[in-house]
Every structure is written in C-alpha cells, then in structure tokens.
Design a protein around this motif. Structure first.
Motif, PDB file in Angstrom:
ATOM      1  N   ALA A  49      40.457  60.723  36.682  1.00 29.49           N
ATOM      2  CA  ALA A  49      39.279  61.735  37.498  1.00 29.49           C
ATOM      3  C   ALA A  49      39.380  63.160  36.994  1.00 29.49           C
ATOM      4  CB  ALA A  49      39.853  61.608  39.031  1.00 29.49           C
ATOM      5  N   ASP A  50      38.520  63.947  37.078  1.00 26.81           N
ATOM      6  CA  ASP A  50      38.433  65.229  36.795  1.00 26.81           C
ATOM      7  C   ASP A  50      38.673  66.040  37.668  1.00 26.81           C
ATOM      8  OD1 ASP A  50      37.078  64.713  34.137  1.00 26.81           O
ATOM      9  OD2 ASP A  50      35.229  64.380  35.085  1.00 26.81           O
ATOM     10  N   PHE A  51      39.518  67.139  37.427  1.00 30.11           N
ATOM     11  CA  PHE A  51      39.858  68.336  38.248  1.00 30.11           C
ATOM     12  C   PHE A  51      39.944  69.434  37.652  1.00 30.11           C
ATOM     13  CE2 PHE A  51      44.118  68.053  37.035  1.00 30.11           C
ATOM     14  CZ  PHE A  51      44.802  69.251  37.382  1.00 30.11           C
ATOM     15  N   GLY A  52      39.421  70.781  38.214  1.00 31.07           N
ATOM     16  CA  GLY A  52      39.492  71.695  37.322  1.00 31.07           C
ATOM     17  C   GLY A  52      38.457  71.651  36.188  1.00 31.07           C
ATOM     18  N   GLU A  53      38.589  72.765  35.423  1.00 31.29           N
ATOM     19  CA  GLU A  53      37.824  72.738  34.135  1.00 31.29           C
ATOM     20  C   GLU A  53      38.666  72.212  32.959  1.00 31.29           C
ATOM     21  OE1 GLU A  53      35.200  76.234  31.770  1.00 31.29           O
ATOM     22  OE2 GLU A  53      36.447  76.700  33.324  1.00 31.29           O
ATOM     23  N   TYR A  54      37.976  71.457  32.325  1.00 32.88           N
ATOM     24  CA  TYR A  54      38.444  70.500  30.993  1.00 32.88           C
ATOM     25  C   TYR A  54      39.925  69.846  31.584  1.00 32.88           C
ATOM     26  CZ  TYR A  54      35.342  73.697  29.085  1.00 32.88           C
ATOM     27  OH  TYR A  54      34.024  74.566  28.831  1.00 32.88           O
TER      28      TYR A  54
ATOM     29  N   TYR B 166      45.239  60.917  34.875  1.00 37.66           N
ATOM     30  CA  TYR B 166      45.065  59.391  34.539  1.00 37.66           C
ATOM     31  C   TYR B 166      46.170  58.779  35.344  1.00 37.66           C
ATOM     32  CZ  TYR B 166      42.897  61.634  30.449  1.00 37.66           C
ATOM     33  OH  TYR B 166      42.086  62.422  29.843  1.00 37.66           O
ATOM     34  N   THR B 167      45.560  57.468  35.744  1.00 36.47           N
ATOM     35  CA  THR B 167      46.643  56.712  36.442  1.00 36.47           C
ATOM     36  C   THR B 167      46.494  55.160  36.038  1.00 36.47           C
ATOM     37  OG1 THR B 167      47.582  56.071  38.631  1.00 36.47           O
ATOM     38  CG2 THR B 167      45.145  56.384  38.465  1.00 36.47           C
ATOM     39  N   ARG B 168      47.353  54.333  36.399  1.00 36.31           N
ATOM     40  CA  ARG B 168      47.663  52.826  36.073  1.00 36.31           C
ATOM     41  C   ARG B 168      48.172  52.373  36.938  1.00 36.31           C
ATOM     42  NH1 ARG B 168      48.707  51.202  30.186  1.00 36.31           N
ATOM     43  NH2 ARG B 168      46.172  51.105  30.419  1.00 36.31           N
TER      44      ARG B 168
ATOM     45  N   LYS C 136      54.034  67.209  37.464  1.00 31.21           N
ATOM     46  CA  LYS C 136      53.041  66.963  36.706  1.00 31.21           C
ATOM     47  C   LYS C 136      53.213  65.273  36.055  1.00 31.21           C
ATOM     48  CE  LYS C 136      51.657  71.540  34.942  1.00 31.21           C
ATOM     49  NZ  LYS C 136      51.731  72.286  33.795  1.00 31.21           N
ATOM     50  N   GLY C 137      53.143  64.410  36.897  1.00 28.13           N
ATOM     51  CA  GLY C 137      53.070  62.993  36.512  1.00 28.13           C
ATOM     52  C   GLY C 137      54.384  62.394  36.921  1.00 28.13           C
ATOM     53  N   GLY C 138      54.463  60.958  36.892  1.00 36.37           N
ATOM     54  CA  GLY C 138      55.631  60.361  37.123  1.00 36.37           C
ATOM     55  C   GLY C 138      55.222  58.734  37.350  1.00 36.37           C
TER      56      GLY C 138
ATOM     57  N   TRP D 224      51.250  58.000  36.598  1.00 32.36           N
ATOM     58  CA  TRP D 224      50.092  58.829  36.622  1.00 32.36           C
ATOM     59  C   TRP D 224      50.401  60.005  35.540  1.00 32.36           C
ATOM     60  CZ3 TRP D 224      49.589  63.979  38.039  1.00 32.36           C
ATOM     61  CH2 TRP D 224      50.487  64.695  38.909  1.00 32.36           C
ATOM     62  N   GLU D 225      49.488  60.705  35.156  1.00 31.25           N
ATOM     63  CA  GLU D 225      50.099  61.549  34.172  1.00 31.25           C
ATOM     64  C   GLU D 225      48.691  62.590  34.000  1.00 31.25           C
ATOM     65  OE1 GLU D 225      52.823  62.281  32.782  1.00 31.25           O
ATOM     66  OE2 GLU D 225      53.877  60.269  32.949  1.00 31.25           O
ATOM     67  N   LEU D 226      48.787  63.675  33.593  1.00 30.57           N
ATOM     68  CA  LEU D 226      47.846  64.709  33.344  1.00 30.57           C
ATOM     69  C   LEU D 226      47.265  64.611  31.809  1.00 30.57           C
ATOM     70  CD1 LEU D 226      48.798  67.813  35.439  1.00 30.57           C
ATOM     71  CD2 LEU D 226      47.179  66.047  35.964  1.00 30.57           C
ATOM     72  N   HIS D 227      47.691  63.579  31.158  1.00 28.30           N
ATOM     73  CA  HIS D 227      47.343  63.129  29.789  1.00 28.30           C
ATOM     74  C   HIS D 227      47.427  61.976  29.549  1.00 28.30           C
ATOM     75  CE1 HIS D 227      51.433  61.674  28.590  1.00 28.30           C
ATOM     76  NE2 HIS D 227      51.756  62.549  29.519  1.00 28.30           N
ATOM     77  N   PRO D 228      46.497  61.439  28.464  1.00 27.89           N
ATOM     78  CA  PRO D 228      46.131  59.990  28.496  1.00 27.89           C
ATOM     79  C   PRO D 228      47.496  59.300  27.970  1.00 27.89           C
ATOM     80  CG  PRO D 228      44.619  61.289  27.265  1.00 27.89           C
ATOM     81  CD  PRO D 228      45.423  62.326  27.659  1.00 27.89           C
ATOM     82  N   PHE D 229      48.124  58.504  28.597  1.00 25.52           N
ATOM     83  CA  PHE D 229      49.230  57.597  28.327  1.00 25.52           C
ATOM     84  C   PHE D 229      49.082  56.298  27.907  1.00 25.52           C
ATOM     85  CE2 PHE D 229      48.822  57.455  32.843  1.00 25.52           C
ATOM     86  CZ  PHE D 229      49.248  56.271  33.195  1.00 25.52           C
ATOM     87  N   TYR D 230      47.864  55.820  28.024  1.00 29.44           N
ATOM     88  CA  TYR D 230      47.389  54.372  27.551  1.00 29.44           C
ATOM     89  C   TYR D 230      45.984  54.344  26.803  1.00 29.44           C
ATOM     90  CZ  TYR D 230      44.210  55.170  31.683  1.00 29.44           C
ATOM     91  OH  TYR D 230      43.293  55.780  32.336  1.00 29.44           O
TER      92      TYR D 230
END
Length: 663
Positions: free
Chosen positions: A180-185, A189-191, A222-224, A235-241
């Motif tokens: 999902a998007d939040f903020g600018e750019y 990410y979640t699984r 920021k993730g965990g 979930w993370e703020l970067h692609p982890f999969y």
C-alpha cells in the motif's frame, strides 16, 4: 588485548541485534517425556524423517500421524507460500534435525525456523485447532517519525485486506501478500499466512490478534513480524519478497552439509620457498577481517549508546510524569478537613480512604504510619499507575509524600468494589448475567493490557474481588498495585522469599515456592470468574460440603455434569452457553500445572469466540481449607516455604487494603 576486545564487541553486537531481528523459536514442551528406545520415540523419529520428501508432494503443507493409542505421534509441517519445493525441502530437513537434537525426548515440540517453514509434532491431535501460544515477535530498531496518522491509516487498511485475503485461502494454502502507498514515493509491504487446516474465522482471529499484538508492543517501529503456531505475518517499508520462487532442481536430493574446514594435522606446514606468497596471503586475509571487526565495534558501540540514551530519556520522562502528580500535603489536609471521620469512605489494611470536603469526586487514600509495608507499596503504586492509562485500570490523579505521610489520590468510583455486590444478599440482585459477563470481559482486558499490551509487563499479584472497583456504569477497574511487579520485556517469571497476596486467590506456585508469573494472575482471574458466576466466596465452603472450596465444588459438579448447580440462582435466566463457557474457562485458569493455564490473550479470545474448542480441565490446584462459620478467622495464614525452609505470612482476604465502603 585488541583481539579480545574486538571479539567481545562482536559478540555484544550480535547479542544486541539478535534481540529484535532473529526470526527463530524452538519450543520443547515440558508436558511429558518418552524414554530411550520407546515405541513413541521410534514413531517420533520415523514421522520426522518422512516429512521432507512428503511435504513437496503435498504442495508445502502436510499433516500426518503414525502409531496407535499412547504411542501415536501427530505431525504438521508447513513452508511459506512462496517457497520453492527445494527451499521447502531443505528447510524441513534442517528443522527436523534441530528438533531431534534440541528436544531429544520431549513428547511435543515446535520449531519456527528462520528459513521459511515450521514443524510441530505432539502426542495429541492438534489439527484444525487454533493455538496462540507461544508467540514470537521481532521488530526493527528504527522508528517512524513523520506522517504517523497517514501511515497508520494505510497500515491498518493493508493489514485488514491482506488478512482477509489469506483467511479466504483454500484447504491447502492460506497465504497472501500485498502493498500500500503512503506518503510520497513510500510503500508498506506485508505478508501473512495461516496453517490451511484452520477455518476462515480462526485464521482471521489469529492474524488479527497478531497484528494487534504487534501494534501494542512495537508502536512506531519500521517493520517486524509475529509468529504463532497457526499463523505468521511480517511487514516492512521495503520489498522483502519476490513474486516468483526459484524452480527446484530435479530430482530432489538432500541439501549438502554445512561447509566446514577440515582439521589441520599437527605436523603439516604452510611455508613456501622464500615465504613471500605466504606473507601476502596473510595480509590479504587479515586486513579485511580487521576492517570488518572495526566496523562491527563501531556499530556495537553506537547501538549501546543509543540504548543508554533511550533508557535515560525514559527515566527522565517517568520522573517528570511522577513529579507532575505530586500534591502539597497541607492542601490535601485542608481539602479533607484534617482527615475528618465525616469525609472517610472506608478503612483498609494499609490506611483509610477519604473524599474531598467540597464534594469533588476523588478518593484519597491515606496510608497508616505504622504500616510495615505501606511505604514500599506506596512507591510501587505511584510509579506503576503513573505509567499506565487504561479504561479497565483505576486512574491515579496525584499523591503526596511529605511530613511522614503517604497519600494517594484516585478517581472517584461511586459503586465501590465488586465484592460489595456479588457477595451481598441484596446488592447482588443488581448484577444480572449481562452485567457480570461485561465485568469478566473488562477484567480480562485490563489484565491483558498489564501482561502484554502496555509498554511494560506487569504482574498484579493480588487480583481479587475487593480489588475490582466499579464505576457508575458498573464497568470494572483493577486497583491496588502495591504488590505488583514490573518485568522486563523478555522476562517470563521470577521468585521471591517474601510471599505476598491473598490466600485463596494466590496461585499454588506462589504460596509454595514464592514463584510468580503472568500465569499467577491468570489463576487469580479464574478464582474471580467462579466467584462472579456462583456469588460465593472462595472460602465460603466447609469440609462437610461437597467440596472443600469453591474450586473443588465447581470442578466436581463440572465433572459430574451438574455444573449448573454452581450458578447463582439469579443468573438462571442468562445465556446458558456463555455461563457454562465461563465456568469451563475459570476451571482452566486454576489448573495446578501453569502450562495448562491459558494466557490472558487466549482468555480474551475465548470470551469473544464461541467456536474455539477448549481442553477438558483437570482437578484444580490446592484451595484454602476453612472451618465453620462460627470459628474466628485469623488475620494471616502461616505456610511453610519448601524452597527456603522458613515460615511465611500470607495476608487473609479480610486484611485487604481494598475492604472499603462505596466510593
């Protein structure tokens, strides 16, 4: 010396990052062992050995069993939904090896592997049953510092949608990811994944509870991730999969062993003619190692300094918060008209309670000057209540500690304490089943907040009907934190040579050995539930009756199919299924074996879910033996501490600080 320092720093660094980043948990259940070469042991080894090859043919999820009767072994293996067959095979292969060596003779064990799989075996069938314990949580150290409102709106919406998608999976795969998007750019990410044997509702409950658990414990991180026996989310703020898994080699083969250097023989040499190549080789090897160690030392020091700074800030914030609540003693003295009897609400074991002369609705508790434990309980209560804010906890408004006086100022609660209603021949008529069920739920949520959802882990240690206060709408609030203990986040239990609490509500491990944990509060909660349902005190039974206490009386009726006899007659018009379910839950909470008692997270889920199957309770733990009504009861009960070999004093219910008149 430098080598020793860098090695120590390296170890420290890995210990520090391991607190939050390691995604692995091994649990060997202490519920029974099997002997060497036993039939159960052979079946356990056989079923584990069969998992790697069979799980690939089942698409990454497998339930299987082997054996008969008491020698039967049940096993479950699952790989992450995006794992390739080979990665799944390798993870299961390594997991069963770890289980076999780490849990050599335990009848039940569970491994959440750092790789994408987990394995669970037991001597009982657990398929399709929602199991929430033990949970494992991890989080990143970095925190979100901006756009928090926008972030959590997007975060919660994403968690709900991906959780629903995973819950709607098939009987072979309940797995989903999303972003999902939040903020600018920026993206989240979640699984999420559940064991496919769960129903849609149980999968959704497991994931929802895990999301709430993470939000409560790790707000702003920021993730965990959170892992439970039946579900997992990260979930993370970067692609982890990645969307596509690597295809496996064919045919399957066992993964290669971990690479290790062969031992060097004692008489071998590495010298070459001239020695130049050897020296260059040493430099090439040593220099990068030194640089790496130096970087790790710097990182370790930075982490330590950051943690020290945060601890200092927390201490300063706590000190400021406590100081802001301090009142001038003379002002309090004036407001109570010099603590006149006309303004007194009640008297307890550690002091008296007053209201203000101008009619403002606050309660003032003045501790006795001759109270041996009053000062310690006072400090504990101020520090803890200043940190806690929850609708099911009594709110501290202020305090005074001067002129040898200890004063606590609380919110005004007009309906006094729970014991003044459920044990009163007339007032108990005001509490129908709907209100009592609401009180049970409120107490459970208050305890869950103390044990898990607040930023601290707190053990109350004196939960009882007299310490549950009621507001004007009969909402319960847990009070009297004088005996509470603060645990560090990873601490699960502690022990003391000084036993405190109220006999009858006190868990057996506390009374016998001075050991307490969150499960000690669960025991007290179970006693309280049975009192609320029956309208009888824990010590209201004589040895001439069916049971020697409320606990054994309730259990015997439950065991004989006559549990409805336990229920207060005025509740007979209430929901029979809810009442019977609460009796069942209360009996589970008072089990002698602490591992058989549920956690408060499980209790809250049981109270909100009617589809959960509960285990059959066994005979409850020891309970207080009482004499006839005419015999005078002592102020304290003497026990013998078997671990210390000394007498200990336990306060009786009648000596509680919370035996007060209405507030």
């Amino acid at each position: 010396m430098w080598v020793q320092l860098t090695a120590l720093s390296l170890i420290l660094f890995y210990l520090l990052i391991g607190i939050t980043l390691v995604e692995a948990l091994l649990k060997c259940y202490d519920i029974g062992n099997f002997s060497a070469n036993s039939e159960y042991g052979k079946n356990r080894d056989l079923i584990l050995a069969s998992l790697p090859s069979n799980i690939s043919a089942k698409g990454g999820f497998l339930t299987t069993s082997i054996g008969q009767n008491s020698n039967k072994v049940y096993a479950l293996a699952m790989c992450r939904g995006d794992s390739s067959p080979y990665a799944c095979y390798e993870c299961i292969y390594r997991s069963i090896h770890n289980l076999g060596t780490s849990c050599p003779n335990q009848k039940e064990a569970l491994l959440y592997a750092r790789s994408p799989c987990h394995v669970h075996y037991a001597d009982r069938s657990f398929y399709g049953t929602l199991e929430l314990e033990p949970p494992e949580v991890g989080f990143n150290n970095d925190e979100i510092t901006s756009n928090l409102t926008q972030f959590y709106t997007a975060w919660e919406s994403l968690m709900d949608s991906v959780g629903e998608k995973a819950s709607n999976g098939t009987s072979t795969l309940k797995f989903a990811d999303g972003e999902a998007d939040f903020g600018e750019y920026q993206k989240i990410y979640t699984r999420m994944q559940c064991t496919p044997d769960l129903s849609h509702k149980d999968c959704d409950s497991c994931l929802s509870l895990s999301v709430s658990y993470f939000k409560a414990c790790c707000h702003g991180k920021k993730g965990g991730y959170v892992r439970r026996p039946n579900c997992y989310f990260r979930w993370e703020l970067h692609p982890f999969y990645t969307s596509n898994a690597t295809p496996p080699p064919s045919p399957f083969s066992p993964p290669p062993p971990l690479v290790s250097l062969p031992p060097q023989s004692a008489n071998s040499t590495n010298t070459k003619e001239g020695g130049g190549s050897s020296s260059k080789t040493i430099v090439i090897i040593v220099v990068p190692i030194v640089i790496l160690v130096a970087v790790l030392v710097i990182l370790a020091v930075a982490v330590v300094l950051k943690r020290i700074k945060k601890i200092k800030q927390d201490n300063q914030n706590d000190k400021s918060r406590v100081e802001s609540l301090q009142f001038d003693f003379n002002a309090v003295k004036f407001a109570t008209e010099n603590f006149s009897n006309a303004n007194m609400l009640g008297r307890g074991g550690f002091g008296s309670v007053y209201k203000l002369e101008d009619g403002r609705k606050v309660a003032i508790k003045r501790l006795s000057k001759n109270s041996g434990q009053g000062q310690q309980e006072f400090r504990t209560e101020v520090i803890l209540l200043a940190k806690l804010q929850r609708k099911n906890l009594v709110r501290l408004l202020g305090f005074s500690l001067e002129q040898k006086e200890s004063i606590l100022i609380y919110e005004f609660l007009p309906n006094s304490s729970l014991d003044n209603f459920i044990f009163h021949p007339v007032k108990r008529l005001l509490l129908n089943w709907e209100k009592r069920y609401k009180i049970i739920e409120g107490i459970a949520r208050g305890l869950l907040y103390l044990h898990q959802d607040s930023q601290y882990r707190i053990i109350h240690r004196d939960l009882k009907a007299a310490n549950i206060l009621l507001d004007k709408e009969m909402n319960p609030k847990i009070s009297d934190f004088g005996m509470a203990k603060l645990f560090v986040p990873d601490q699960t239990r502690a022990a003391t040579s000084k036993i405190v609490g109220t006999f009858g509500y006190m868990a057996p491990e506390c009374a016998r050995h001075g050991r307490y944990s969150v499960k000690s509060d669960v025991y007290s909660f179970g006693v309280l539930v049975l009192e609320i349902i029956s309208g009888k005190k824990i010590n209201s039974f004589t040895t001439q009756e069916l049971g020697d206490s409320l606990l054994t009386y309730a259990w015997r009726n439950w065991n004989e199919g006559t549990a409805w006899e336990v229920v207060d007659p005025i509740l007979r018009d209430g929901s029979r299924s809810e009442i019977m379910g609460c009796i069942h839950l209360g009996l589970l909470c008072v089990q002698d074996n602490i591992t058989c008692r549920p956690t408060m997270a499980s209790v809250v889920l049981m109270l909100s879910s009617y589809s959960m199957s509960l285990p059959v309770p066994s005979r409850p733990a020891f309970s207080m033996h009482t004499t006839g009504e005419k015999e005078k009861k002592p102020d304290s009960v003497s026990l013998f501490n078997q671990s210390k070999g000394e007498a200990i004093q336990v306060s009786a219910n009648e000596a509680s600080i919370s035996e007060l008149s209405p507030r």
